[in-house]
Design a protein around this motif. Structure first.
Motif, PDB file in Angstrom:
ATOM      1  N   ILE A  55      -6.188  -1.248   6.192  1.00 31.45           N
ATOM      2  CA  ILE A  55      -5.819  -0.066   5.411  1.00 31.45           C
ATOM      3  C   ILE A  55      -5.383  -0.501   4.021  1.00 31.45           C
ATOM      4  CG2 ILE A  55      -4.194   1.850   5.209  1.00 31.45           C
ATOM      5  CD1 ILE A  55      -4.120   1.927   8.264  1.00 31.45           C
ATOM      6  N   PRO A  57      -3.455   0.810   0.967  1.00 33.01           N
ATOM      7  CA  PRO A  57      -2.521   1.926   0.729  1.00 33.01           C
ATOM      8  C   PRO A  57      -2.873   2.737  -0.523  1.00 33.01           C
ATOM      9  CG  PRO A  57      -1.469  -0.189   0.277  1.00 33.01           C
ATOM     10  CD  PRO A  57      -2.823  -0.487   0.815  1.00 33.01           C
ATOM     11  N   ALA A  58      -2.385   3.965  -0.544  1.00 32.61           N
ATOM     12  CA  ALA A  58      -2.563   4.825  -1.722  1.00 32.61           C
ATOM     13  C   ALA A  58      -1.873   4.177  -2.911  1.00 32.61           C
ATOM     14  CB  ALA A  58      -1.980   6.202  -1.444  1.00 32.61           C
ATOM     15  N   ARG A  59      -2.418   4.433  -4.079  1.00 33.38           N
ATOM     16  CA  ARG A  59      -1.831   3.828  -5.270  1.00 33.38           C
ATOM     17  C   ARG A  59      -2.157   4.660  -6.502  1.00 33.38           C
ATOM     18  NH1 ARG A  59      -6.730   1.572  -4.244  1.00 33.38           N
ATOM     19  NH2 ARG A  59      -8.009   0.939  -5.977  1.00 33.38           N
ATOM     20  N   GLU A  76      -5.256   6.562   0.134  1.00 32.66           N
ATOM     21  CA  GLU A  76      -5.354   5.483   1.121  1.00 32.66           C
ATOM     22  C   GLU A  76      -6.754   5.496   1.724  1.00 32.66           C
ATOM     23  OE1 GLU A  76      -2.154   4.769   4.202  1.00 32.66           O
ATOM     24  OE2 GLU A  76      -3.700   5.716   5.429  1.00 32.66           O
TER      25      GLU A  76
END
Length: 90
Positions: A55, A57-59, A76
């Motif tokens: 995974i 992650p969102a950023r 993500e």
């Protein structure tokens, strides 16, 4: 490059079955592999390959070509990392 049809033909010749039976076997293996990866598990085919879902992650990302509103949200996501066995080097 060997595609699905070439693999079906190889399975057909190896197992001495009909093309329809070979295709059903290949489809079952592919479906099982896909199911394993979609559950988030690592797929390991010993002495061949391992595929691990990871995974990311969102950023936030800054876009250099925009002066205003240059920050965007990147959601993500899952990426698949494959590692080929050293046994294939021989």
């Amino acid at each position: 490059m060997a595609g699905k049809q070439e693999i079906v033909e190889l399975v057909q010749a190896k197992l001495e079955v009909t093309k329809k039976e070979a295709e059903a076997s290949v489809d079952a293996v592919i479906a099982s592999m896909k199911e394993t990866l979609l559950t988030g598990e690592e797929l390991v085919l010993t002495k061949f390959i391992s595929i691990k879902p990871t995974i990311v992650p969102a950023r936030e990302m800054k876009l250099a070509f925009r002066e205003e509103n240059n920050i965007v949200q990147v959601p993500e996501k899952v990426v698949y990392k494959a590692k080929v066995s050293k046994a294939l080097d021989k």
